[in-house]
Design an enzyme around this catalytic site. Sequence first.
Site, PDB file in Angstrom:
ATOM      1  CB  VAL A  99      -0.830  -0.454   0.677  1.00 35.06           C
ATOM      2  CG1 VAL A  99      -2.174   1.271   1.168  1.00 35.06           C
ATOM      3  CG2 VAL A  99      -1.559  -1.365   1.517  1.00 35.06           C
ATOM      4  CB  SER A 100       2.188   3.472  -2.750  1.00 34.74           C
ATOM      5  OG  SER A 100       3.360   4.957  -3.001  1.00 34.74           O
ATOM      6  N   PRO A 101       1.719   5.797  -0.339  1.00 34.93           N
ATOM      7  CG  PRO A 101       2.542   7.357   0.726  1.00 34.93           C
ATOM      8  CD  PRO A 101       2.719   5.956   0.159  1.00 34.93           C
TER       9      PRO A 101
END
Length: 363
Positions: A273-275
């Site tokens: 999960v990347s911002p």
Amino acid sequence: MTMVSLLLRALLLLALSLATCCNAEETNYIVGRGMYDMTGPAGEINFMGYANPDQLGAGIHLRQFARAFIIKDVLEGRSTVFVSIDACMGSQVLTLKVLEELHTLYGDLYTRDNVLISGTHTHSAPGGFFQYVLFDITSSGSVKETIDAYVRGIIAAIKLAHGSMQPANILMNSGMLLNASRNRSPTSYLSNPESERAEYKYDTDKLMTVLKIVDAQGEGLGMINWFAVHCTSMNNTNKLISSDNKGYAALLFESELPGEFVAAFAQSNEGDVSPNTKGAKCIDTGLPCAANRSTCHGKNELCIAFGPGKDMKDSTRIIATLQYEKAMELYKAATIPLKGPIDFRHSYVKISNQTLEVNGEMV
């Protein structure tokens, strides 16, 4: 003083005591919270997370903090300690050193069984605090200054939590935050069985869970929330210590609440999960990286994820603000009371002795 004055004073004191009595709620827990600076050495120490040997600290963007909560149930008297730290993760070395000092301070009250140290997973904080060679390669071994700063901050936060314990209630709420994350490996996700993917609406976990901690009068003491997103808004070119988006969100939340309020934006199942919601692009062409390999012209060094801001500091602010706003919304609307005893589980597993089935064979 006249008899009338004495009578009026007595009635006033009685009214105040009744108000205090009747406004107080029945509580299920005894809770303490504490926060302390744990910022590591800010110069020439490699950061833990990206494994980039050139990413040596050269200043501070956002300081690191340890945020500790001690929760004890009123019926059985069992306690647990949760510490969220602005670091890539905890480590066995940190845990053992913390437990050693806790034993000196409190005997067998806080042990390896009921103390949990959780990293926010920022990739912009000093490394060198591990017992395994692989993790200490880029930091050129163990860094005493990092270990000492982290242990000192964690212990201080726990001491503050221990000293502030009071009757409290815990309320829960949860909700979806959709615009603060993306899957960094969407093509890999598609390799999962279609039947499994059909069980989920999104290709990452979008659920934020909030625990609202209030005193016997219903006033806020603290908040813990869990939301899955990497603390990699600050990319691998950054050389400033930073608590990244979760640390920033915590500071925003704490600035809005009075007194010694402690807000932990703890990490969850952030695996892929990347911002960086704009996705990965080639820094030489601006084009998207090769989808299946995350490379540009065959080199991964040129592939960097961006967004949503104009630069990494702006992106940190934006992703932090989104988490802060959602957490505050859920905090204000939290109504589900937690009840029942405190319990915990801790075990060691020798991975080399474990077996699993792969393509019909045991390995």
